[in-house]
Motif scaffolding. Structure first.
Motif, mmCIF file in Angstrom:
data_model
loop_
_atom_site.group_PDB
_atom_site.id
_atom_site.type_symbol
_atom_site.label_atom_id
_atom_site.label_comp_id
_atom_site.label_asym_id
_atom_site.label_seq_id
_atom_site.Cartn_x
_atom_site.Cartn_y
_atom_site.Cartn_z
ATOM 1 N N GLU A 86 1.443 -0.067 -2.504
ATOM 2 C CA GLU A 86 0.099 0.255 -2.552
ATOM 3 C C GLU A 86 0.263 2.226 -2.903
ATOM 4 O O GLU A 86 -1.254 2.235 -3.601
ATOM 5 N N HIS A 106 -2.087 3.515 -6.674
ATOM 6 C CA HIS A 106 -3.108 4.217 -6.332
ATOM 7 C C HIS A 106 -3.185 5.604 -7.480
ATOM 8 O O HIS A 106 -3.843 5.989 -7.904
ATOM 9 N N VAL A 127 1.871 -5.430 -5.811
ATOM 10 C CA VAL A 127 0.943 -4.892 -4.445
ATOM 11 C C VAL A 127 0.163 -6.454 -4.538
ATOM 12 O O VAL A 127 0.243 -7.219 -3.319
ATOM 13 N N LYS A 162 1.001 -8.584 -1.099
ATOM 14 C CA LYS A 162 0.263 -8.872 0.184
ATOM 15 C C LYS A 162 0.631 -10.826 0.504
ATOM 16 O O LYS A 162 0.219 -11.036 1.479
#
Length: 438
Positions: free
Chosen positions: A336, A340, A357, A361
């Motif tokens: 993550e 970003h 990501v 998850k």
């Protein structure tokens, strides 16, 4: 075991107001600069070469050799840029060094500038750490006032301007060419190489980019000699360095020791893992280096030892996780971060980390499907080695090494949520009631 510690860069950290020029001089500060100016730039460069100093920012490239790549016949001005944009998750060595003893860095900057024939030097610091920026600026002002920087330094006829530049807070600017773009006022994005910075760096001129700890190590080498520095460490990884120890350890912090020390030795110095727990996995150089396990406790923490284990020494950020930690959850948090912080310039990195990501998850929620582990590895293969810089490679490294060592945990993510297998409050370092099982 205390013999393992070799305080050089950290020797004055506990001194009262160690950051002040008078206190730095009391410990012999700027004597190395006087020695350097009494000899030739070529001699200073040769001394650094002979010492075996390697870059302390990640790759470990020989510093003296990097300096020698600067072309002598290029008519453009030469620049020195110090990469103080420390932002690798888990890394905490350059910031405390600049906070406690900024003059160690400033002296190193002036000596290094003299060696490469540079008249303008920049210290590029993260914009968020305002207290560090102010301390550096104060140290530079003191150096100017004392005649250590500016015009005709100590009557030698040598001039150098030192500028502290605040970045805007982007992980990608830790990559040297993105840093140079940012320093020029453009959006921080990696450049295609060649040309390399040594030939066409800042303002398309010859530029040396070095890490804070690398440059801060130079004054002690000039002062005590190449043989003294080379007497520490291992055959190919010379000298002392600062290791950042964090995570589930009793006494986290910075430990300065010779290259080649083991994690087991550093854990003994820090009191070991927290009470009642044992090491599960750890990073040798921040989250962008492949993780290792308790089986690797006795490997030498040097460039060759880590390479032989299939990882990298990196920034020497030793994040230690105990058996309460979910590898799936940890890997997801790292990816993550990379998603970003991706600058978006390269499609494999920009799109690939987003997809990683989404998949991770599912693993964390226990909703992954058969074949999803292979899909993770397939996406990672499409990302690694296909981007301008190493950000994508770092994301791939933490993921593929996690699957390599803990594939069973990822396969459990097809049935059971990670928070059921490893309740997150059990691995928390804070907010745990006194006497409760942590």
């Amino acid at each position: 075991m205390t013999d393992e510690l070799t305080p050089v860069l950290t020797a004055n950290w506990a001194d009262e107001r160690a950051w002040k020029l008078t206190n730095y001089e009391r410990r012999g500060g700027y004597q190395a600069l006087r020695k350097a100016l009494s000899t030739t730039p070529a001699d200073v460069m040769e001394l650094v070469k002979d010492s075996g100093l390697r870059g302390r920012g990640g790759a470990g490239f020989p510093t003296g050799m990097k300096w020698s790549f600067v072309p002598k016949d290029n008519p453009n001005p030469k620049y020195l840029v110090v990469n103080a944009d420390e932002s690798e998750p888990g890394t905490c060595k350059d910031m405390p060094l600049m906070m406690a003893s900024p003059h160690t860095l400033v002296e190193g900057v002036i000596i290094a500038s003299y060696a490469i024939g540079c008249r303008y030097a920049f210290i590029y610091c993260r914009g968020e750490v305002l207290h560090i920026i102010r301390r550096l600026q104060q140290a530079v002002r003191e150096a100017y006032s004392a005649g250590y920087a500016g015009k005709n330094i100590l009557g030698s006829g040598y001039d150098v301007e030192v500028v502290v530049h605040a970045g805007a807070g982007a992980y990608i600017c830790g990559e040297e060419t993105a840093l140079l773009d940012s320093l020029e006022g453009r959006r921080g994005q990696p450049r295609l190489r060649p040309p390399f910075p040594a030939v066409a760096g800042l303002y398309a001129s010859p530029t040396v980019v070095n890490n804070v700890e690398t440059i801060a190590s130079v004054p002690s080498i000039i002062d005590r000699g190449a043989a003294w520095f080379a007497s520490m460490g291992t055959e190919k990884s010379k000298g002392m360095t600062i290791y950042s120890l964090s995570g589930h350890v009793k006494r986290p912090g910075q430990f300065e020791a010779p290259l080649g020390v083991t994690l087991r030795q550093l854990l003994e110095l820090s009191g070991g893992m927290r009470e009642g727990h044992e090491l599960k996995f750890w990073t040798p150089g921040g989250s962008s280096t492949p993780i290792l396990t308790a089986e690797h406790l006795d490997l030498p923490l040097d460039y060759e030892g880590m390479a032989a284990a299939g990882t990298m020494l990196g920034t020497k950020a030793l994040q230690c996780f105990d058996e309460t930690t979910s590898v799936v959850r940890t890997t997801l948090r790292w990816i993550e971060f990379y998603k970003h912080e991706s600058c978006g310039k390269c499609t494999p990195c920009r799109e690939g980390n987003w997809w990683l990501v989404q998949l991770l998850k599912k693993f964390e929620a226990g909703q992954a499907q058969q074949g999803d582990v292979e899909k993770l590895l397939d996406i990672a293969d499409d990302i690694g080695g296909r981007s301008f810089c190493a950000l994508a490679d770092g994301a791939v490294a933490c993921l593929t090494s996690a699957i390599k060592h803990f594939r069973d945990e990822f396969e459990q993510g097809m049935h059971i949520p990670a928070w059921e297998l490893f309740p997150y409050e059990r691995s928390a370092l804070f907010a745990v009631r006194e006497g409760a099982h942590a």
